[in-house]
Design an enzyme around this catalytic site. Structure first.
Site, mmCIF file in Angstrom:
data_model
loop_
_atom_site.group_PDB
_atom_site.id
_atom_site.type_symbol
_atom_site.label_atom_id
_atom_site.label_comp_id
_atom_site.label_asym_id
_atom_site.label_seq_id
_atom_site.Cartn_x
_atom_site.Cartn_y
_atom_site.Cartn_z
ATOM 1 N N ASP A 167 0.858 -1.182 0.000
ATOM 2 C CA ASP A 167 0.000 0.000 0.000
ATOM 3 C C ASP A 167 0.894 1.232 0.000
ATOM 4 O OD1 ASP A 167 -1.708 2.183 0.636
ATOM 5 O OD2 ASP A 167 -3.153 0.809 1.557
ATOM 6 N N ALA A 226 -13.490 -8.504 -2.636
ATOM 7 C CA ALA A 226 -14.806 -8.074 -2.148
ATOM 8 C C ALA A 226 -14.860 -6.549 -2.121
ATOM 9 C CB ALA A 226 -15.085 -8.645 -0.758
ATOM 10 N N ARG A 228 -14.310 -3.790 -5.361
ATOM 11 C CA ARG A 228 -15.030 -3.391 -6.567
ATOM 12 C C ARG A 228 -14.527 -4.242 -7.713
ATOM 13 N NH1 ARG A 228 -18.057 -1.428 -3.579
ATOM 14 N NH2 ARG A 228 -18.993 0.669 -3.596
ATOM 15 N N GLU A 257 -22.002 -5.819 -13.283
ATOM 16 C CA GLU A 257 -22.974 -6.372 -12.340
ATOM 17 C C GLU A 257 -24.397 -6.011 -12.756
ATOM 18 O OE1 GLU A 257 -21.864 -5.158 -8.387
ATOM 19 O OE2 GLU A 257 -20.098 -6.456 -8.382
ATOM 20 N N HIS A 276 -22.366 -9.625 -4.596
ATOM 21 C CA HIS A 276 -22.030 -8.296 -4.054
ATOM 22 C C HIS A 276 -22.876 -8.000 -2.810
ATOM 23 C CE1 HIS A 276 -20.490 -4.006 -5.215
ATOM 24 N NE2 HIS A 276 -20.387 -4.256 -3.919
#
Length: 328
Positions: A167, A226, A228, A257, A276
């Site tokens: 990160d 989980a 996007r 989606e 989702h």
């Protein structure tokens, strides 16, 4: 009396709170938002998109509230330019999503869905054919060490896993405090037995994980998303699964989606999918509704909301009269 549009249904407790202060209009869904917004000063959305064109057609709009955290369906830049506050509920679903990610990791490691199917089909003897994996001693690699990722680490702490993270916005000391060791992305993909990505969807994170990243992973590794769907190049993921570059995947999100019926991911035995719904626990739905409704209430009554995502509007509208430290 000011009017608030709910594009989709939310928890009735939050609706009751709004109705004590405003006229609440129940919308007709995610389409034709501009038409639904006529005469409304506030809007609370779950899946609906709010575009610059929608805002331009409704100059009376003062606040857009997201039922949840992700803002990719809202043109925040356009809202800021028009002095429209954008608020969300960034912490309400954290626990539900973290639990769902842990579930996917466990289900993949124990091949739960496959074992369930074989047992129901009368193939009990297959118990000696498939081997599961213990989490103890395995390496979890996390791409994006935000609040939900840190909660996942906390929940998995009893499994004696090694946790590494990549990160660019987190320091080594912060990662260590969260229970992870900061490494390069290349090292993470190469060493991890489980790779989970959890970042917001922005132009810089679109297809953050693609062919190069999957090619670096172990053939025995699993991938979990989980966050996007579009953070991952879905075609690259399908290729990696088909060719054995990785062992499997656990997905709560898709690039499109709902996914089309012919999406190859839906037919793969080594993929666990959910619609989702990681954030849709009873507790999270109530908390998201109440937090997002509170943001609407605060803005329309002239207060700085706790979760203001575009604080630049404080320089443009009545909210500037209030002092505070809003955060998204």
């Amino acid at each position: 009396m000011k009017r608030v549009l709910l594009t989709e249904r939310i928890h009735p407790d939050a609706v009751d709170m709004l109705r004590r202060h405003f006229e609440v209009v129940q919308g007709s869904g995610t389409e034709n938002v501009a038409e639904q917004l006529k005469g409304c000063q506030g809007v609370l959305v779950r899946s609906a998109h709010v575009t610059a064109a929608d805002m331009e057609k409704n100059p009376q709009l003062e606040v857009i509230s997201k039922h949840g955290m992700g803002l990719d369906a809202i043109d925040v830049e356009a809202a800021t330019a028009r002095g429209i506050a954008v608020v969300n509920a960034p912490y309400a679903n954290m626990n539900a999503v973290a639990e769902h990610i842990v579930m996917l990791i466990l289900a993949l490691s124990k091949r739960t869905v496959r074992m369930d199917r074989l047992t129901r089909e009368g193939q009990f003897a297959q118990r000696n054919t498939y081997r599961t994996r213990e989490l103890k001693g395995s390496t979890l690699g996390i791409v994006g060490l935000g609040k939900i990722s840190r909660l996942v680490v906390k929940k998995l702490s009893g499994f004696e896993m090694r946790v590494i993270a990549a990160d660019p916005f987190v320091s080594p000391a912060e990662a260590e405090a969260a229970g992870a060791r900061l490494v390069s992305a290349d090292q993470l993909y190469g060493e991890s037995d489980f790779v989970m990505v959890h970042t917001s969807l922005t132009p810089s994170t679109f297809h953050l994980v693609g062919r190069q990243e999957f090619a670096r992973m172990k053939p025995s590794a699993y991938f979990i998303n989980a966050a996007r769907g579009a953070v991952v190049d879905e075609q690259a993921l399908i290729h990696a699964l088909r060719t054995g570059q990785i062992a499997g995947a656990g997905l709560d999100v898709f690039e499109k989606e709902p996914p089309t019926p012919g999406n190859p991911l839906l037919a793969m035995d080594n993929v666990i999918v959910s619609p989702h719904n990681a954030a849709l626990s009873d507790g999270a739905m109530l908390a998201m509704a109440m937090d997002s409704a509170q943001g609407v209430l605060d803005v329309l009554e002239g207060r700085v909301p706790e979760h203001l995502c575009n604080p630049a509007v404080l320089q443009q509208d009545s909210l500037r009269k209030e002092k505070g430290e809003p955060s998204c």
